[in-house]
Design an enzyme around this catalytic site. Structure first.
Site, short mmCIF file in Angstrom:
data_model
loop_
_atom_site.label_atom_id
_atom_site.label_comp_id
_atom_site.label_asym_id
_atom_site.label_seq_id
_atom_site.Cartn_x
_atom_site.Cartn_y
_atom_site.Cartn_z
CG ASP A 400 -3.27 3.58 -2.00
OD1 ASP A 400 -3.60 2.22 -1.80
OD2 ASP A 400 -3.11 3.05 -3.38
CG ASN A 408 -14.47 8.71 -6.58
OD1 ASN A 408 -15.20 9.24 -5.81
ND2 ASN A 408 -13.29 8.92 -7.19
CG ASP A 417 -13.77 14.94 -3.97
OD1 ASP A 417 -13.32 14.50 -4.45
OD2 ASP A 417 -14.42 15.90 -5.00
CD GLU A 443 -6.96 6.07 -5.44
OE1 GLU A 443 -7.13 4.99 -6.14
OE2 GLU A 443 -6.76 7.60 -5.59
#
Length: 530
Positions: A400, A408, A417, A443
Site C-alpha cells: 500500500d 489527499n 486519484d 490505496e
C-alpha cells in the site's frame, strides 16, 4: 308434300363426325383442365362434349341395338352434354348454375323419350322434343355470351354466341320441317332433309370450340400480362426495399461470393456496392472468426434449418473490426442470376462495446484499471488449486501507499486519484502478462506472481519499491510503498495467504515503511512423503 332435300349427307356419317369431333374436344380440353388451363370452365366443357359424343355413338346403333340405348339414352346423353356445356359457359362468365335443376331437367327429358318410344311411340314427337330442347340449350348458351356488357364482352364472345345461335337456328329448321312434313320411319326415322340441322350443328361445334379456345387464349394472355406486371411490380418493390432499407443486405451465390449488396451493407463495411460485387465473404471476415462462423453455418444448414444466425466480426475497408448479428438464409431455388442465399447483417458494435464495458467493470477497478477484488479472489483460488495439484511455485505480494491520507489532505482527492492511477500503471508495466495486479481497497494492492518462488517474489517486490520511490507522480508528489511478500505452498488456503501477506505488510510498516518484509509459508508434506 314431298320431302325437301336441302342437304344430302348420310345421317350416320353426321352422327359419326359429331361423335369423333366431340371426343377430340373432350380429350383436348380435358388435358387443358388437368394442366389447370382455363379452370374451372374447361372441365365441364370437356365432359359435356364427351357425354354428347357418347350419345351420338349410341345413336349410330339405331336398328342394331335396343331403342332404350340408341334412342332414349343416346338422345338424353346428347342433351345432357349440352347442359354441361351451358354450365361451362356460366362458369366462364361467373353466373350461378343450378346443378339440381339441370339434373331434374335431364331426368324429365329422359322420361319423355321413354314415353314417346314405348308408351306413345311417335317419331315426330321425339324429333320435336330433341329439337326444341337442343334449340333452347343452344339459345341459352348464346345468351350467356351475348348478354355480357362493356369490357367483359370481346369479339370472341360475340363469335361464340353467334355459333350457338347458328346451331339453334338449325334445330329450329329441323322442328319446322318436322311440323310441315313428318318423317317416315327408316334406319334413323327421318329423311335426308333433316341432315341439314346436324350439318349446321357439326359446323357450329367446330366454330364454338375454336371460339372457346380463343377465349382461353385471351385469358391466358391477360393472366400472363398480369403476372409479368406483377413480377415487375414485385421487382420494383424489392428493389426499393433493398436499396432504401436501413438493414444491411447482401445476396450471394452458392460459393459465397457477393452478387448484390445494398447501400446499408456497403456503408457497414466502408465500401461501395460495386466494390463488394464478386468479393468472397472470407475476404472481409475477421480471420479469427472465419473458422467458427463457417462451422456454425454448415452445422445449421446440415441440420435442415433454412437459416443460420450468429455473431461475427467483419473487417471494414480500413481493416477495423465490425461486429454484426448475421442471419444467413439459404434459398431452395436460385433467384435471379445464381442467387442462393441472403445475408442480413445488423451492426452491433454499440452493444458489443457496452458488453465489453460491463465485463470490464465486473473485472477491473474503474479508477486504476487493476483487477478488482472479486475477480482477484477467483484468480487466487485458481492459483492455489494449481499449486496444490502440481506443486508448482507461486507468490503473493501485498503493498500500500505510505501516508496516502496526507496526499489527499494536502493536494486533494483529485491528485490522490491521479497518483493511484499512475502508481498502478507503473507497477503493471513492470509485471509479466501472467502476473495479476489487483486493487484490494483504498490505496492497498495485491500482486499474484505465478511460477515464482519466494526469493524471486522478494526481488520483484524490491524492484517495485525502488521504482515507485524514484518516481514523481501527479503534481510532483513523492510516494513510497511498503510491501509484504509470502510464497504459496501446497495446502495453503486463500485466507492463510491473505493473513500472511497482511502480517508481512504490517511488519514492513512497523519497521519504518518504504521497505519489504517476507513471511515464508509453512510446508505441508504430501501424502506420499514423510
Amino acid at each position: 308434300m314431298p320431302d325437301i332435300v336441302l342437304f344430302h349427307l348420310d345421317p350416320q356419317t353426321l352422327f359419326f363426325l359429331l361423335a369423333v369431333l366431340g371426343g377430340l374436344i373432350a380429350v383436348v380440353f380435358g388435358g387443358l383442365w388437368l394442366q389447370g388451363v382455363g379452370r374451372p370452365a374447361t372441365g365441364p366443357w370437356a365432359l359435356g362434349h364427351g357425354v354428347a359424343a357418347l350419345g351420338y355413338l349410341l345413336s349410330l346403333g339405331r336398328g342394331a341395338i335396343p331403342d332404350l340405348l340408341s334412342t332414349v339414352l343416346g338422345n338424353t346423353l346428347a342433351l345432357a352434354g349440352g347442359v354441361l356445356i351451358l354450365k361451362a359457359l356460366y362458369l366462364r362468365v361467373g353466373r350461378p348454375f343450378s346443378n339440381g335443376g339441370a339434373l331434374a331437367g335431364v331426368a324429365a327429358i329422359a322420361v319423355l323419350f321413354l314415353v314417346y318410344t314405348y308408351a306413345l311411340p311417335s317419331l315426330p314427337a321425339r324429333i320435336m322434343l330433341l329439337s326444341v330442347c337442343a334449340g333452347a340449350l343452344l339459345t341459352a348458351c348464346a345468351a350467356a355470351q351475348l348478354n355480357l356488357t362493356g369490357e367483359r364482352r370481346t369479339w370472341a364472345h360475340l363469335f361464340l354466341g353467334a355459333s350457338f345461335l347458328f346451331a339453334a337456328f338449325g334445330q329450329l329448321i329441323r322442328a319446322a320441317l318436322t311440323l310441315e312434313s313428318p318423317p317416315t320411319a327408316g334406319p334413323f326415322g327421318e329423311p335426308m332433309a333433316y341432315g341439314l340441322s346436324k350439318t349446321m350443328l357439326l359446323t357450329a361445334v367446330a366454330t364454338w370450340t375454336l371460339s372457346f379456345l380463343w377465349l382461353i387464349t385471351l385469358d391466358l394472355r391477360r393472366t400472363l400480362e398480369r403476372e409479368v406486371e406483377s413480377r415487375r411490380e414485385s421487382e420494383r418493390l424489392f428493389r426499393s426495399v433493398f436499396e432504401n432499407t436501413a438493414n444491411a443486405i447482401a445476396l450471394g451465390d452458392a460459393e459465397g461470393r457477393v452478387i448484390l449488396a445494398n447501400e446499408a451493407f456497403a456503408r457497414l463495411l466502408g465500401r461501395s456496392p460495386t466494390e463488394l460485387q464478386g468479393m468472397h465473404y472470407e475476404e472481409f471476415t475477421h480471420p479469427e472468426d472465419l473458422g467458427d462462423s463457417q462451422a456454425v453455418v454448415q452445422r445449421e444448414l446440415a441440420a435442415g434449418h433454412r437459416f443460420a444466425r450468429l455473431e461475427k466480426r467483419y473487417l471494414d475497408a480500413s481493416g477495423r473490426p465490425v461486429w454484426v448479428d448475421l442471419t444467413l438464409s439459404q434459398l431452395k431455388e436460385p433467384v435471379g442470376p445464381g442467387i442462393r442465399h441472403i445475408a442480413v447483417a445488423t451492426d452491433i458494435r454499440a452493444r458489443k462495446a457496452a458488453e465489453a464495458e460491463l465485463e470490464y467493470r465486473a473485472t477491473y477497478d474503474a479508477l486504476t484499471g487493476a483487477v478488482n477484488r472479486l475477480h482477484f479472489e477467483t484468480l487466487l483460488e485458481q492459483e492455489v488449486g494449481r499449486v496444490d495439484r502440481y506443486g508448482s511455485e507461486a507468490a503473493l505480494v501485498m503493498f500500500d501507499l505510505d501516508h496516502f491520507k496526507a496526499v489527499n489532505d494536502t493536494h486533494g482527492h483529485g491528485t490522490g486519484d491521479a497518483a493511484l492511477r499512475e502508481v498502478a500503471a507503473l507497477v503493471r508495466g513492470r509485471l509479466r502478462d501472467a502476473d495479476a495486479l489487483a486493487r484490494w481497497g483504498g490505496e492497498e494492492f495485491l500482486v499474484l506472481l505465478p511460477e515464482t518462488g519466494g526469493d524471486a517474489a522478494a526481488r520483484v517486490g524490491e524492484e517495485l519499491r525502488r521504482a515507485v520511490a524514484g518516481t514523481r507522480f501527479a503534481e510532483g508528489v513523492a510516494i513510497t510503498i511498503s510491501l509484504g511478500v509470502t510464497d504459496i505452498r501446497p495446502g495453503d488456503t486463500r485466507k492463510d495467504l491473505l493473513k500472511r501477506a497482511d502480517d508481512a505488510l504490517y511488519a514492513a510498516k512497523h519497521a519504518g515503511r518504504n521497505r519489504l518484509e517476507r513471511i515464508v509459508g509453512h510446508h505441508v508434506p504430501s501424502p506420499d512423503t514423510e
